[in-house]
Design an enzyme around this catalytic site. Sequence first.
Site, mmCIF file in Angstrom:
data_model
loop_
_atom_site.group_PDB
_atom_site.id
_atom_site.type_symbol
_atom_site.label_atom_id
_atom_site.label_comp_id
_atom_site.label_asym_id
_atom_site.label_seq_id
_atom_site.Cartn_x
_atom_site.Cartn_y
_atom_site.Cartn_z
ATOM 1 N N LYS A 1 39.831 27.478 5.336
ATOM 2 C CA LYS A 1 38.973 28.152 4.359
ATOM 3 C C LYS A 1 39.304 30.121 5.084
ATOM 4 O O LYS A 1 38.927 29.799 6.155
ATOM 5 C CB LYS A 1 38.201 27.910 4.413
ATOM 6 C CG LYS A 1 37.323 28.168 2.528
ATOM 7 C CD LYS A 1 36.526 28.551 2.863
ATOM 8 C CE LYS A 1 35.560 29.780 2.407
ATOM 9 N NZ LYS A 1 34.108 30.027 1.735
ATOM 10 N N LYS B 1 26.420 28.436 7.178
ATOM 11 C CA LYS B 1 26.186 29.844 7.243
ATOM 12 C C LYS B 1 25.282 29.692 9.029
ATOM 13 O O LYS B 1 25.268 30.526 10.056
ATOM 14 C CB LYS B 1 25.498 29.900 6.736
ATOM 15 C CG LYS B 1 26.285 30.503 5.086
ATOM 16 C CD LYS B 1 25.835 31.543 3.809
ATOM 17 C CE LYS B 1 26.765 32.537 3.023
ATOM 18 N NZ LYS B 1 26.089 32.767 2.166
ATOM 19 N N LYS C 1 35.441 35.923 5.800
ATOM 20 C CA LYS C 1 34.904 36.808 6.188
ATOM 21 C C LYS C 1 34.392 36.393 7.794
ATOM 22 O O LYS C 1 34.148 37.086 8.458
ATOM 23 C CB LYS C 1 34.749 37.745 5.957
ATOM 24 C CG LYS C 1 33.236 37.839 5.556
ATOM 25 C CD LYS C 1 33.839 39.601 3.548
ATOM 26 C CE LYS C 1 32.017 38.975 3.191
ATOM 27 N NZ LYS C 1 32.797 38.385 1.917
HETATM 28 P P1 ADP Z 1 33.679 35.323 2.285
HETATM 29 O O1 ADP Z 1 33.199 33.525 1.827
HETATM 30 O O2 ADP Z 1 33.680 35.430 2.854
HETATM 31 O O3 ADP Z 1 31.716 35.173 2.576
HETATM 32 P P2 ADP Z 1 31.972 35.360 -0.496
HETATM 33 O O4 ADP Z 1 30.956 34.292 -0.609
HETATM 34 O O5 ADP Z 1 31.854 36.543 -0.419
HETATM 35 O O6 ADP Z 1 33.317 35.301 0.918
HETATM 36 O O7 ADP Z 1 32.536 34.966 -1.286
HETATM 37 C C1 ADP Z 1 33.069 35.386 -3.325
HETATM 38 C C2 ADP Z 1 33.973 34.700 -3.704
HETATM 39 O O8 ADP Z 1 35.636 35.238 -3.116
HETATM 40 C C3 ADP Z 1 33.591 33.161 -4.163
HETATM 41 O O9 ADP Z 1 33.592 32.843 -5.578
HETATM 42 C C4 ADP Z 1 33.913 32.178 -3.477
HETATM 43 O O10 ADP Z 1 34.333 30.983 -3.649
HETATM 44 C C5 ADP Z 1 35.579 33.131 -3.312
HETATM 45 N N1 ADP Z 1 36.355 33.067 -2.237
HETATM 46 C C6 ADP Z 1 35.683 33.388 -0.755
HETATM 47 N N2 ADP Z 1 36.707 32.763 -0.276
HETATM 48 C C7 ADP Z 1 37.701 31.735 -0.617
HETATM 49 C C8 ADP Z 1 39.082 31.619 -0.283
HETATM 50 N N3 ADP Z 1 39.629 31.215 1.144
HETATM 51 N N4 ADP Z 1 39.218 31.092 -0.651
HETATM 52 C C9 ADP Z 1 39.202 31.078 -2.691
HETATM 53 N N5 ADP Z 1 37.851 31.323 -3.024
HETATM 54 C C10 ADP Z 1 37.208 32.329 -2.405
#
Ligand code: ADP
Length: 326
Positions: free
Chosen positions: A189, A110, A192
């Site tokens: 991966k 991050k 957002k």
């Molecule tokens: P981001 O990475 O977009 O900020 P979050 O951290 O809010 O997303 O993730 C919320 C949930 O979604 C978590 O359980 C996370 O492991 C899952 N998640 C986020 N992106 C992915 C992805 N590309 N593939 C699988 N699971 C994901």
Amino acid sequence: MRVLSGIQSSGTLHLGNYFGAMKQHIELQYQHECFYFIANYHALTTVQDADRLRRLTLETAAGYLAAGLDPAKATLFRQSDVPEVTELAWILATVTGKGLLDRAHSFKDKTTKGIAPSMGLFCYPLLMAADILIYRSDCVPVGRDQVQHIEMAQDMAGYFNNTYKCNVLIRPEPRLGHAPVVPGIDGQKMSKSYGNHIEIFGDPSEARKRIMSIKTDSTPVEAPKDPDRCNAYTILKLLASESEAADWAGRYRAGGVGYGEVKKRIAELFGQAFDPMRQRRAELLAHPDRVETVLVAGASQARREAEITMRAVREVCGIPASSSME
Ligand code: ADP
Ligand code: TRP
């Protein structure tokens, strides 16, 4: 078995959130006792605008309900409605070595992406461990990127129990669904923060544009292709039935499949899956009081459970309960 998970209210929901996390959350509600929450304290590490945070929290909750979370089966609540979780995070901080947090991948990822390296961001895994441990959760369904955090929660439960020679905190286990890492339109991966995501409740024409721009290689249409090395196929497989996915895999291997054709089918399947949910979500957002009622009821159930753990935690540490809660 008690299941618990959370999603930050830090932006719009995307395909990775849905297939990595939410879909399994909803499936699990039929077999287990489930607690799901909107992690608005965690979201404060990136969203520092009150109106925006309130709006994203409401939208994330409405998204869960629109995607099929049934409040009669699972408890849905806002993280901040159980403020005891921050108390437990502090207590865990006192038994956890700094070295454990120094090893967190997500802090490095991050900050590399430009998120401010605040103490909140550094201590993110402590609050997440408190979220998990305060509800005495057995199983935590998440995407692969969150597994290290759950392993840290296991470690912290052990540090606490060893320090106070007790068994108050329960060791949780992570659970990965069928799609632990959903790729984004660029093949990394989906996230957002990488800007490579496909929003599930956003403007459908924007989603279509993004689907049509999924990165693929330059193999000619006639050439045989390996479906498992193709980003578009990986996304199609999430949305298609098993037999349709097998059919496409056969066509990839035989040659003659054009990527444009695959993407058009993804866009169609995407619409079939998410158009009805988008509509349900819009109805909920037009009646925010309905969402609020669910969250308030969820919070009182969740807080009851948290209090049971906190009574035992305070007792073994020698911290009296606040007199206002007696
Ligand atoms: P981001 O990475 O977009 O900020 P979050 O951290 O809010 O997303 O993730 C919320 C949930 O979604 C978590 O359980 C996370 O492991 C899952 N998640 C986020 N992106 C992915 C992805 N590309 N593939 C699988 N699971 C994901
Ligand atoms: N860190 C998780 C994410 O970024 C959200 C989260 C907060 C969470 N607390 C949790 C997930 C407890 C599972 C359990 O998505």
